[in-house]
Design an enzyme around this catalytic site. Sequence first.
Site, PDB file in Angstrom:
ATOM      1  N   ASP A  11       0.851  -1.188   0.000  1.00 13.48           N
ATOM      2  CA  ASP A  11       0.000   0.000   0.000  1.00 13.48           C
ATOM      3  C   ASP A  11       0.889   1.240   0.000  1.00 13.48           C
ATOM      4  OD1 ASP A  11      -2.044   1.802   0.309  1.00 13.48           O
ATOM      5  OD2 ASP A  11      -2.455   1.292   2.401  1.00 13.48           O
ATOM      6  N   ASP A 106      -3.193   2.148  -5.800  1.00 10.96           N
ATOM      7  CA  ASP A 106      -1.976   2.128  -4.974  1.00 10.96           C
ATOM      8  C   ASP A 106      -1.937   0.984  -3.983  1.00 10.96           C
ATOM      9  OD1 ASP A 106      -3.960   3.182  -3.220  1.00 10.96           O
ATOM     10  OD2 ASP A 106      -2.348   3.970  -1.974  1.00 10.96           O
ATOM     11  N   GLU A 107      -2.728  -0.050  -4.204  1.00  3.74           N
ATOM     12  CA  GLU A 107      -2.869  -1.073  -3.174  1.00  3.74           C
ATOM     13  C   GLU A 107      -3.098  -2.422  -3.827  1.00  3.74           C
ATOM     14  OE1 GLU A 107      -5.903  -1.519   0.422  1.00  3.74           O
ATOM     15  OE2 GLU A 107      -5.950   0.433  -0.526  1.00  3.74           O
TER      16      GLU A 107
HETATM   17 MG    MG Z   1      -2.457   3.936   0.195  1.00  3.77          MG
END
Ligand code: MG
Length: 357
Positions: A11, A106-107
């Site tokens: 993350d 983003d993960e």
């Molecule tokens: Mg994040």
Amino acid sequence: MTTARKILHADCDCFYAAVEMRDTPSLRDRPLAVGGSPERRGVIATCNYPARRFGVHSAMPSARALRLCPELRIVPPDFAKYRAVSQQIQAIFHELTPLVEPLSLDEAYLDVSEITAFRGSATWMARWIKEEALKRTGIVVSVGVAPNKFLAKIASDWDKPDGLFVIVPGDTESFITDLPVKKLHGVGPATARRLEELSIETCADLRIQPLERLLDHFGKFGRRLHELAHGIDERPVAVSRERKSVSVENTYHHDLPDLASCHEALAVLIENLDERMARHGNPAIGKQFIKVRFNDFTSTTQETGARGIIHARFHELLDSAWQRGSRPVRLLGVGVRLLPALEQRQLGLFDAASEAP
Ligand SMILES: [Mg+2]
């Protein structure tokens, strides 16, 4: 005997803000947020740590964020740029394992159970991901390592920013004991409140509850709570997440005063939806739906059962949805649900006409 899985949850730390700070060094040490303009009722998408110290957080209206932190700099999002960085980071994941489940730009979850690189050490793999992401993109990634998804996600958050936290199978018991129940996957504010009413605040409290009591209070989710409290989460890392719908919506700068003005605004949204569908290669669609949020913040949705986009049908949906509030409208949205890939292929073979507008 089954061996424990090795799951990573990676993350990026305040991703959009991190990209902006990387590209504009003068923004680095000051409170910064990426989000919509306060004059247009925008909300904060992401903010950096200096901004968080003022209590600013994502999903907060930009106007409120500015009241909390008057020197906050809010920059508009540049999704094309974020997508490009995201692809670079996803590519790093895929160099390690094909079992990558992206959750957002983003993960992602990675299943590295079968990976023999780094002598099979998930901790070394996590360290490598962090180093490569920083080297190739300048973005800091926090990584959690654990035997399942829910614990991996908690682990990645555990010593953010720039975190690397490992929960080894033997430690899950002691780790879970003190964990607040609101950290459990699927426990939102409402469930958290009901758990609190039952004096269940930590997983230790949850574990001593008889399963029957949890089933009584929470239905099927009671079993899930029982499992999570015992560190059990068998969800696999699901490689492809299919897009389930395509939609467009707009929050209006000035409320739409009446039904006629809603119909006008709707025509524009339908055009945007058509464009977006074309960009997606006109996938086969199931139901079409509409969303209306009134100026008292109540929302309603309405959908039809038939297949295909028919513009007039959106207007009919608007008529019936609007009746439920009969007041000025703040937000309108239109969309279509997509058919699963298998069904789409079958339609392509047998019913090509269904894709016509
Ligand atoms: Mg994040």
